[in-house]
Design a protein around this motif. Structure first.
Motif, PDB file in Angstrom:
ATOM      1  N   ILE A 401       0.842  -1.200   0.000  1.00  0.00           N
ATOM      2  CA  ILE A 401       0.000   0.000   0.000  1.00  0.00           C
ATOM      3  C   ILE A 401       0.878   1.250   0.000  1.00  0.00           C
ATOM      4  O   ILE A 401       1.790   1.382   0.817  1.00  0.00           O
ATOM      5  CB  ILE A 401      -0.927   0.003   1.236  1.00  0.00           C
ATOM      6  CG1 ILE A 401      -1.806  -1.252   1.201  1.00  0.00           C
ATOM      7  CG2 ILE A 401      -1.760   1.282   1.299  1.00  0.00           C
ATOM      8  CD1 ILE A 401      -2.742  -1.393   2.372  1.00  0.00           C
ATOM      9  N   ASP A 402       0.600   2.155  -0.912  1.00  0.00           N
ATOM     10  CA  ASP A 402       1.312   3.436  -0.974  1.00  0.00           C
ATOM     11  C   ASP A 402       0.922   4.269   0.248  1.00  0.00           C
ATOM     12  O   ASP A 402      -0.241   4.620   0.415  1.00  0.00           O
ATOM     13  CB  ASP A 402       0.908   4.159  -2.269  1.00  0.00           C
ATOM     14  CG  ASP A 402       1.615   5.493  -2.440  1.00  0.00           C
ATOM     15  OD1 ASP A 402       2.150   6.028  -1.450  1.00  0.00           O
ATOM     16  OD2 ASP A 402       1.609   6.013  -3.572  1.00  0.00           O
ATOM     17  N   ASN A 404       1.308   7.299   0.950  1.00  0.00           N
ATOM     18  CA  ASN A 404       0.816   8.639   0.641  1.00  0.00           C
ATOM     19  C   ASN A 404      -0.552   8.620  -0.027  1.00  0.00           C
ATOM     20  O   ASN A 404      -1.214   9.651  -0.116  1.00  0.00           O
ATOM     21  CB  ASN A 404       1.817   9.387  -0.248  1.00  0.00           C
ATOM     22  CG  ASN A 404       3.110   9.676   0.487  1.00  0.00           C
ATOM     23  OD1 ASN A 404       3.111   9.878   1.702  1.00  0.00           O
ATOM     24  ND2 ASN A 404       4.215   9.672  -0.231  1.00  0.00           N
ATOM     25  N   ASP A 405      -0.965   7.460  -0.524  1.00  0.00           N
ATOM     26  CA  ASP A 405      -2.292   7.323  -1.127  1.00  0.00           C
ATOM     27  C   ASP A 405      -2.715   5.868  -0.965  1.00  0.00           C
ATOM     28  O   ASP A 405      -2.455   5.032  -1.830  1.00  0.00           O
ATOM     29  CB  ASP A 405      -2.264   7.719  -2.611  1.00  0.00           C
ATOM     30  CG  ASP A 405      -3.617   7.476  -3.274  1.00  0.00           C
ATOM     31  OD1 ASP A 405      -4.566   7.030  -2.568  1.00  0.00           O
ATOM     32  OD2 ASP A 405      -3.733   7.715  -4.487  1.00  0.00           O
ATOM     33  N   THR A 407      -5.147   4.174  -1.445  1.00  0.00           N
ATOM     34  CA  THR A 407      -5.942   3.466  -2.453  1.00  0.00           C
ATOM     35  C   THR A 407      -5.055   2.921  -3.571  1.00  0.00           C
ATOM     36  O   THR A 407      -5.516   2.141  -4.394  1.00  0.00           O
ATOM     37  CB  THR A 407      -7.015   4.389  -3.062  1.00  0.00           C
ATOM     38  OG1 THR A 407      -6.353   5.468  -3.737  1.00  0.00           O
ATOM     39  CG2 THR A 407      -7.930   4.946  -1.980  1.00  0.00           C
ATOM     40  N   ARG A 408      -3.795   3.355  -3.605  1.00  0.00           N
ATOM     41  CA  ARG A 408      -2.856   2.787  -4.594  1.00  0.00           C
ATOM     42  C   ARG A 408      -2.237   1.543  -3.974  1.00  0.00           C
ATOM     43  O   ARG A 408      -1.492   1.631  -2.998  1.00  0.00           O
ATOM     44  CB  ARG A 408      -1.756   3.788  -4.938  1.00  0.00           C
ATOM     45  CG  ARG A 408      -2.240   4.982  -5.721  1.00  0.00           C
ATOM     46  CD  ARG A 408      -1.065   5.812  -6.228  1.00  0.00           C
ATOM     47  NE  ARG A 408      -0.258   5.050  -7.171  1.00  0.00           N
ATOM     48  CZ  ARG A 408       0.990   5.363  -7.520  1.00  0.00           C
ATOM     49  NH1 ARG A 408       1.578   6.416  -6.984  1.00  0.00           N
ATOM     50  NH2 ARG A 408       1.653   4.619  -8.377  1.00  0.00           N
ATOM     51  N   ARG A 409      -2.534   0.392  -4.546  1.00  0.00           N
ATOM     52  CA  ARG A 409      -2.099  -0.869  -3.967  1.00  0.00           C
ATOM     53  C   ARG A 409      -1.552  -1.798  -5.039  1.00  0.00           C
ATOM     54  O   ARG A 409      -1.872  -1.650  -6.224  1.00  0.00           O
ATOM     55  CB  ARG A 409      -3.282  -1.559  -3.273  1.00  0.00           C
ATOM     56  CG  ARG A 409      -3.826  -0.706  -2.146  1.00  0.00           C
ATOM     57  CD  ARG A 409      -4.985  -1.314  -1.433  1.00  0.00           C
ATOM     58  NE  ARG A 409      -5.338  -0.421  -0.329  1.00  0.00           N
ATOM     59  CZ  ARG A 409      -5.808  -0.825   0.836  1.00  0.00           C
ATOM     60  NH1 ARG A 409      -6.020  -2.112   1.065  1.00  0.00           N
ATOM     61  NH2 ARG A 409      -6.072   0.049   1.794  1.00  0.00           N
ATOM     62  N   LYS A 410      -0.768  -2.766  -4.612  1.00  0.00           N
ATOM     63  CA  LYS A 410      -0.264  -3.785  -5.536  1.00  0.00           C
ATOM     64  C   LYS A 410      -0.267  -5.117  -4.801  1.00  0.00           C
ATOM     65  O   LYS A 410       0.309  -5.236  -3.724  1.00  0.00           O
ATOM     66  CB  LYS A 410       1.149  -3.421  -5.992  1.00  0.00           C
ATOM     67  CG  LYS A 410       1.695  -4.373  -7.056  1.00  0.00           C
ATOM     68  CD  LYS A 410       3.069  -3.923  -7.535  1.00  0.00           C
ATOM     69  CE  LYS A 410       3.589  -4.846  -8.616  1.00  0.00           C
ATOM     70  NZ  LYS A 410       3.020  -4.566  -9.951  1.00  0.00           N
ATOM     71  N   HIS A 463       8.918   7.323 -14.278  1.00  0.00           N
ATOM     72  CA  HIS A 463       7.805   6.559 -13.744  1.00  0.00           C
ATOM     73  C   HIS A 463       8.081   6.267 -12.256  1.00  0.00           C
ATOM     74  O   HIS A 463       9.230   6.208 -11.843  1.00  0.00           O
ATOM     75  CB  HIS A 463       7.750   5.242 -14.528  1.00  0.00           C
ATOM     76  CG  HIS A 463       6.430   4.566 -14.505  1.00  0.00           C
ATOM     77  ND1 HIS A 463       5.709   4.311 -15.643  1.00  0.00           N
ATOM     78  CD2 HIS A 463       5.699   4.070 -13.482  1.00  0.00           C
ATOM     79  CE1 HIS A 463       4.594   3.683 -15.329  1.00  0.00           C
ATOM     80  NE2 HIS A 463       4.552   3.530 -14.024  1.00  0.00           N
ATOM     81  N   THR A 464       7.031   6.062 -11.466  1.00  0.00           N
ATOM     82  CA  THR A 464       7.203   5.759 -10.043  1.00  0.00           C
ATOM     83  C   THR A 464       7.246   4.248  -9.828  1.00  0.00           C
ATOM     84  O   THR A 464       6.311   3.535 -10.219  1.00  0.00           O
ATOM     85  CB  THR A 464       6.045   6.358  -9.221  1.00  0.00           C
ATOM     86  OG1 THR A 464       6.030   7.770  -9.432  1.00  0.00           O
ATOM     87  CG2 THR A 464       6.235   6.074  -7.730  1.00  0.00           C
ATOM     88  N   PRO A 466       6.835   0.841  -7.858  1.00  0.00           N
ATOM     89  CA  PRO A 466       5.897   0.477  -6.785  1.00  0.00           C
ATOM     90  C   PRO A 466       6.644   0.113  -5.499  1.00  0.00           C
ATOM     91  O   PRO A 466       7.397  -0.849  -5.465  1.00  0.00           O
ATOM     92  CB  PRO A 466       5.175  -0.767  -7.336  1.00  0.00           C
ATOM     93  CG  PRO A 466       5.584  -0.892  -8.775  1.00  0.00           C
ATOM     94  CD  PRO A 466       6.863  -0.169  -8.925  1.00  0.00           C
ATOM     95  N   GLY A 468       5.895   0.377  -1.093  1.00  0.00           N
ATOM     96  CA  GLY A 468       4.967   0.820  -0.062  1.00  0.00           C
ATOM     97  C   GLY A 468       4.979  -0.108   1.136  1.00  0.00           C
ATOM     98  O   GLY A 468       5.895  -0.898   1.317  1.00  0.00           O
TER      99      GLY A 468
END
Lengths: 494, 494
Positions: A401-402, A404-405, A407-410, A463-464, A466, A468
């Motif tokens: 999970i990011d 800072n956000d 809802t951004r997950r992998k 690009h960022t 992933p 987290g």
């Protein structure tokens, strides 16, 4: 170790006073055996880049291996006074410092690892008093070398397959600003340095030929090149821009023929001013036409990754890039902004209490726990990084999970291979790590960068990658933050 | 001397390789007794400022006093190879280095002098071989400390009469990046540092109380302040922003009353995040209303002269400014761009031959001669600076010419008092200078800055101070430049 080679004494006082006043406080309150965990992190990649290259660990090892408060140090501390003109420290504490031996655990990413924001590059576990005293030096040594190694990687990326030399000592920030810069630049990908002391201390290849002053000390340039070629026939890269660059190249060619007649080589010419695109193209033509296609064209003069990139787009015929000020001072961002943040604390023999530092800025809120970084990869390279807590564990089929956000997950579903990045360096103050050679570190850098997707390696607008928090660590952190802000019950899973 | 205190060995190899290859060339050609004059100058004020504060001379003195090539050094140099894999240096040269003793003259501006572009801050006269070897270290040490002293002067100017503390060690560029920064920041006007080693080495006052981690190591903030006050009642500046700043101030006040009851003082609170203007005004009200009008409000968090200025315009109630990263790294311009340029050369026993280095950029053309700087002043302060040649002399009723625009001139007509800024430091390698204490240097800085017109002290868009070349030196320089470009006869008045 480098600090031992260079410095006369232990650098125990290389710290901020507040570390010592806090240490005194812990001692005075009888808390000197209380243990803590601190993590060294940065919050954003330097230079708006997509990755950061860790460096400085061997310098830390040298510093910690030599660490002790000598008599001079405690004598000095005894002179410090509070606002009532009475001593700041009690003599019992100074005795304690005199007898103190480093007894922390340190886990760290090996030098030359790519790191991402919020990942611990180094974790120190041990008496809170010792962690605190060491904070400043750890930050100083790791942050600067990491900054320069990262800058060097960018400059070398711009130069593509062409070698980059680090020439920054004269403009570096202080004596071992220069020495540490040379070491870190070599780690980041430079093939050598002008800095002779760094060459001696670290075995970095050193390079250099002559300056404008050599040319000016003769009646004319041709005579100066001729004299240099007689004295140092095996090191002839002529600096051609003291008076007129095109004429300088012609003079270098005249002496090049003489060198060849005597069984030596015109290694190249160096351009240090003017329009490097135009001049390098002209130099290449002149050298090729004269039968010196192997003579290198070295360029210097306030270069950085952007100027190198621009010159390459203009088809500049430059073979070797000499980069000084912009690299050794990380000119466009001269500090990494590293921090060392407390993540857990415990009384001897008791459980860890996890800690977060709040902030109104989301990115400045710290991570709690006993943190480790797991890097997943497949055959094509790195997939994602997951910061997890060693007590909660990495989890099965983990979700990243990011912070800072959220809802951004992998989700990691395929059980890919992984590497846990923090490795044991010290255990109870004993070195348990065999630092790799600089050449091994350099190889690691290339392998690590090569494992990043090209869009992440891009040095503009990357690009960022992933990276987290493991899901349960994220949940625990959220609960701790809300709890500290008065919103919920204490976390259920601590 | 600082380098002797800090470093185990001589720093003779703190140089660029090309200095040693040139030195070898001079030796090989039998030119080792040939003498040269080099001048250390910068071309533009850092930070778009109106003046620059010199610093670093004492570090140079320490470095030169310890200078020698030891066996380790020459053993290392013996390993270096040229492009034919044969040794770069002959053993006779290495023996020469082993036996070499520093024998140059050095003249320099005392530390804490205001300097202007193109003025020699330091002049070295002696065997060209030695000048060359020393170039890199001289530039490194003088440029960085000068940069930081100048930055500190700007920050202190913004803070006006309020004290500034330097907190930069953790973010500084390497170990003595930090140490040199603390020294130079103190010279430039800071009243102290957090850096304990700089305190010990240089006698700089050290300051510090506690960090967020202290607060986080307790169950709540109030308990942490109470504990700190018990341990260190004479050093109580509470950091109030770990959780909630306003509540933190209230907690500091609660403990302030306890301190007072026990005969101690609440020295102040520190704000390290958030809106410093708003929070400092609120803090002041709360402290005043609670009967602590003397408790100081200390602010930190990425401050520089511009943020300090902005906060003051917003009537922030800040009494002490803690400045770290932006000061210790000179964040907005992390290198001064100093150069050391050859201005004359002579064979033993013969006359000086004056030299200029050409460039297509006018400001990069060097000045020839045996250069000295004369500063004229009257009762209100400094009037103008004149760079003159010691052989040509300063002239009667001299005219000062701006080298970048020779039509800009200033005539000195009234025989005002003056000071020649370069003073003897070494003669034939012997120290002939008694370095002033840091507190004397600090006084000099304040007197020097106070002698500048306020429009020159302005840290944004300052007026340009009149500084240039004495008329005949200008004429000689012009002739040398034109001659080198093939336009006229050799100069008539050399």
């Amino acid at each position: 170790m480098a600090t031992g080679k260079l410095y006369k004494h232990s650098l125990a006082l290389l710290t901020d006073l507040y570390q010592l006043t806090m240490a005194f406080g812990y001692w005075k309150l009888g808390r000197e055996k209380e243990e803590a965990i601190f993590n060294l992190v940065f919050r954003e990649h330097p230079f708006n880049g997509g990755y950061t290259i860790t460096a400085g660990l061997e310098t830390i090892i040298g510093f910690l291996s030599d660490l002790e408060f000598d008599q001079d140090d405690v004598d000095y501390l005894a002179t410090l006074q509070g606002n009532d003109n009475k001593p700041l420290f009690e003599s019992g504490f100074l005795d304690y410092l005199s007898n103190m031996r480093f007894e922390c655990d340190i886990d760290a990413m090996p030098e030359g690892t790519v790191a991402f924001p919020h990942e611990p590059m180094l974790r120190i576990t041990g008496p809170i008093l010792q962690c605190q005293i060491l904070e400043t030096a750890l930050l100083n040594m790791i942050s600067y070398q990491t900054l320069i190694a990262s800058k060097a990687a960018r400059v070398c990326a711009a130069a593509k397959d062409e070698p980059v030399l680090e020439f920054g000592l004269r403009r570096a920030q202080g004596i071992d600003g220069g020495i540490a810069a040379s070491r870190a630049a070599y780690i980041g990908g430079c093939i050598g340095t002008s800095n002779v002391l760094a060459g001696k201390l670290y075995g970095i290849p050193v390079r250099g030929t002559h300056a404008h002053s050599w040319v000016m000390s003769f009646d004319d340039e041709l005579e100066s090149f001729d004299a240099y070629a007689k004295a140092l026939p095996n090191n002839c890269v002529f600096l051609v821009d003291t008076y007129d660059t095109i004429q300088g190249i012609k003079n270098a060619i005249i002496i090049g023929h003489k060198l060849r007649d005597r069984g030596h080589t015109l290694a190249g010419v160096r351009l240090d001013s003017g329009d490097l695109a135009y001049l390098s193209i002209e130099a290449r033509k002149l050298l090729d036409d004269a039968g010196f296609p192997d003579a290198a064209i070295v360029a210097s003069n306030d270069l950085d990754e952007f100027i190198i990139d621009s010159l390459k787009r203009q088809d500049a015929k430059i073979n070797v890039w000499g980069v000084g000020t912009k690299l050794a001072t990380a000119y466009d961002q001269p500090a990494l902004g590293g921090v060392l943040k407390l993540s857990a604390i415990r009384l001897p023999g008791q459980d860890w209490q996890y800690k977060v530092k709040l902030s109104e800025q989301t990115t400045k809120i710290s991570n709690p726990g006993i943190l480790q970084v797991r890097r997943y990869h497949d055959r094509s390279g790195f997939i994602a990084d997951m910061i997890y807590d060693e007590q909660l564990g990495p989890g099965d089929l983990p979700i990243i999970i990011d912070p800072n956000d959220p809802t951004r997950r992998k989700r990691i579903t395929t059980n890919p291979p992984y590497e846990d990045l923090l490795v044991p360096v010290f255990r109870k103050g004993e070195l348990v790590y065999d630092p790799p050679s600089l050449s091994r570190i350099r190889q690691r850098v290339q392998a690590q960068i090569g494992s990043l997707h090209p869009t992440i390696r891009r040095y503009m607008n990357p690009h960022t990658y992933p990276a987290g928090l493991e899901q349960r660590l994220h949940q625990l952190r959220t609960e701790l933050i809300l709890n500290a802000r008065g919103y919920t019950e204490p976390p259920s899973n601590q």
